[in-house]
Design a protein around this motif. Structure first.
Motif, PDB file in Angstrom:
ATOM      1  N   GLU A 114      -2.608  -3.219  -9.763  1.00 18.18           N
ATOM      2  CA  GLU A 114      -4.061  -3.000  -8.975  1.00 18.18           C
ATOM      3  C   GLU A 114      -3.970  -1.507  -8.750  1.00 18.18           C
ATOM      4  O   GLU A 114      -5.134  -0.517  -8.437  1.00 18.18           O
ATOM      5  CB  GLU A 114      -4.347  -4.039  -8.382  1.00 18.18           C
ATOM      6  N   ARG A 115      -3.235  -0.909  -7.772  1.00 18.86           N
ATOM      7  CA  ARG A 115      -3.689  -0.602  -6.124  1.00 18.86           C
ATOM      8  C   ARG A 115      -2.998   0.569  -6.693  1.00 18.86           C
ATOM      9  O   ARG A 115      -3.495   1.761  -6.744  1.00 18.86           O
ATOM     10  CB  ARG A 115      -3.093  -0.562  -4.959  1.00 18.86           C
ATOM     11  N   ASP A 131      -6.275   0.975 -10.822  1.00 22.06           N
ATOM     12  CA  ASP A 131      -7.548   1.517  -9.757  1.00 22.06           C
ATOM     13  C   ASP A 131      -7.209   3.186 -10.044  1.00 22.06           C
ATOM     14  O   ASP A 131      -7.900   3.865 -10.452  1.00 22.06           O
ATOM     15  CB  ASP A 131      -7.522   1.093  -8.102  1.00 22.06           C
ATOM     16  N   ARG A 154     -10.674 -13.298  -5.835  1.00 19.36           N
ATOM     17  CA  ARG A 154     -10.922 -12.199  -6.105  1.00 19.36           C
ATOM     18  C   ARG A 154      -9.925 -11.384  -6.093  1.00 19.36           C
ATOM     19  O   ARG A 154      -8.926 -11.858  -5.154  1.00 19.36           O
ATOM     20  CB  ARG A 154     -12.067 -12.079  -4.937  1.00 19.36           C
ATOM     21  N   THR A 155     -10.059  -9.878  -6.496  1.00 19.96           N
ATOM     22  CA  THR A 155      -8.706  -8.941  -6.629  1.00 19.96           C
ATOM     23  C   THR A 155      -9.548  -7.648  -5.848  1.00 19.96           C
ATOM     24  O   THR A 155     -10.390  -8.076  -4.768  1.00 19.96           O
ATOM     25  CB  THR A 155      -7.750  -8.665  -7.271  1.00 19.96           C
ATOM     26  N   THR A 156      -9.512  -6.484  -6.282  1.00 21.02           N
ATOM     27  CA  THR A 156     -10.196  -5.243  -6.221  1.00 21.02           C
ATOM     28  C   THR A 156     -11.099  -5.785  -6.504  1.00 21.02           C
ATOM     29  O   THR A 156     -12.050  -4.730  -6.629  1.00 21.02           O
ATOM     30  CB  THR A 156      -9.338  -4.015  -5.966  1.00 21.02           C
ATOM     31  N   SER A 157     -11.559  -6.134  -7.906  1.00 24.18           N
ATOM     32  CA  SER A 157     -12.064  -6.198  -8.604  1.00 24.18           C
ATOM     33  C   SER A 157     -12.749  -8.182  -9.009  1.00 24.18           C
ATOM     34  O   SER A 157     -12.193  -9.261  -8.040  1.00 24.18           O
ATOM     35  CB  SER A 157     -11.949  -6.214  -9.845  1.00 24.18           C
ATOM     36  N   ASN A 160       0.785  -1.012   0.225  1.00 22.81           N
ATOM     37  CA  ASN A 160      -0.077  -0.030   0.017  1.00 22.81           C
ATOM     38  C   ASN A 160       0.735   1.191  -0.106  1.00 22.81           C
ATOM     39  O   ASN A 160       0.726   2.491  -0.498  1.00 22.81           O
ATOM     40  CB  ASN A 160      -1.339  -0.259   1.206  1.00 22.81           C
ATOM     41  N   ALA A 196      -1.251  -7.361  -7.653  1.00 27.22           N
ATOM     42  CA  ALA A 196      -1.731  -6.458  -6.245  1.00 27.22           C
ATOM     43  C   ALA A 196      -0.651  -5.143  -5.807  1.00 27.22           C
ATOM     44  O   ALA A 196      -1.480  -4.282  -6.079  1.00 27.22           O
ATOM     45  CB  ALA A 196      -1.591  -7.194  -4.695  1.00 27.22           C
ATOM     46  N   LYS A 219     -14.931   2.885 -10.602  1.00 23.54           N
ATOM     47  CA  LYS A 219     -13.544   1.966  -9.933  1.00 23.54           C
ATOM     48  C   LYS A 219     -13.424   0.670 -11.016  1.00 23.54           C
ATOM     49  O   LYS A 219     -15.333   0.601 -12.010  1.00 23.54           O
ATOM     50  CB  LYS A 219     -13.622   0.729  -8.680  1.00 23.54           C
ATOM     51  N   THR A 243      -2.713  -7.972   1.316  1.00 26.29           N
ATOM     52  CA  THR A 243      -3.665  -7.478   0.126  1.00 26.29           C
ATOM     53  C   THR A 243      -4.873  -7.328   0.167  1.00 26.29           C
ATOM     54  O   THR A 243      -5.655  -8.151   0.325  1.00 26.29           O
ATOM     55  CB  THR A 243      -2.764  -7.991  -1.210  1.00 26.29           C
ATOM     56  N   ASP A 244      -5.851  -6.839  -0.856  1.00 28.98           N
ATOM     57  CA  ASP A 244      -7.190  -7.218  -0.991  1.00 28.98           C
ATOM     58  C   ASP A 244      -7.464  -8.466  -1.717  1.00 28.98           C
ATOM     59  O   ASP A 244      -8.176  -9.043  -1.658  1.00 28.98           O
ATOM     60  CB  ASP A 244      -7.375  -6.244  -1.487  1.00 28.98           C
TER      61      ASP A 244
END
Length: 232
Positions: free
Chosen positions: A118-119, A123, A95-98, A41, A115, A133, A69-70
């Motif tokens: 995406e972060r 995104d 699943r990821t952030t999506s 992050n 990750a 998003k 991570t998400d």
């Protein structure tokens, strides 16, 4: 002699500084301490790639980082699935952030790269270009025990060890669909978005291939953690 003395003094100074940082005697923010664990992050800097690469040789540390991570996943047992094929320190990504549709398998280090991408790339780019998003990441899969391009005489693909993912497109929160095949050459927001996230992926993956590479990649991005660095 003066030069030798100066070099020896420099070496001692560097060694003392390294010892001070590693022992905690010198206070360095974690993001700038090369011996601190990767923080997915945190804003990436010139040490991010070093910390990411270090996870390749540290299986449990990689799992510790991935757990922050998400990404929702299940850890997979190490196994050989064929000649030069199989998993080591891999996970099944659900699943990821999506949403991801069908779950796929990736090595831990490749999942951490995903990750990070995406972060810090996907995104922010979606917010910048569309004000929303990404709801779904559409893919063509990851693990496949095969050679490059499926050719009999080629070397094993990075897919053969769950080190690669093929990304075909995205669905935004409002239902708008963006596909590499139809939008890569588009002059508006969709094309700019795809080109930005392709280039941004090169910060966290070793191999990044797009329609600019060859016709075989006209409909997807290939992201991998492999032995060669290429960004096309």
């Amino acid at each position: 002699m003066r030069l030798v003395f100066l070099l020896a003094l420099l070496a001692l100074t560097v060694a003392a500084a390294v010892y001070g940082v590693r022992s905690g005697m010198i206070d360095v923010p974690p993001d700038w301490n090369p011996w601190e664990q990767l923080d997915v992050n945190a804003e990436p800097n010139f040490l991010t790639r070093y910390k990411l690469d270090r996870l390749s040789e540290r299986a449990e540390q990689c799992q510790q980082v991935l757990a922050t991570t998400d990404i929702e996943y299940q850890r997979l047992d190490n196994r050989v699935t064929g000649p030069a094929c199989g998993f080591f320190n891999a996970v099944r990504v659900e699943r990821t952030t999506s949403r991801v549709g069908k779950p796929f398998s990736l090595s831990c280090r490749t999942a951490v790269s995903l990750a990070l991408w995406e972060r810090h790339v996907l995104d922010p780019a979606a917010q910048r270009h569309f004000g929303q998003k990404v709801a779904t990441l559409e893919h063509f899969g990851s693990y496949s025990c095969r050679n490059v391009y499926g050719r009999a005489q080629a070397t094993r693909s990075q897919h053969a060890n769950a080190e690669a993912l093929d990304v075909a497109g995205f669905v935004l929160e409002d239902g708008r669909r963006i596909r590499v095949l139809k939008d890569w050459e588009e002059d508006g927001a969709s094309g700019a978005f795809l080109r930005e996230i392709r280039t941004g992926a090169c910060r966290f993956f070793d191999g990044v291939l797009s329609p600019n590479y060859n016709a075989a990649h006209r409909d997807h991005f290939h992201f991998d953690r492999g032995p060669y660095r290429v960004c096309r």
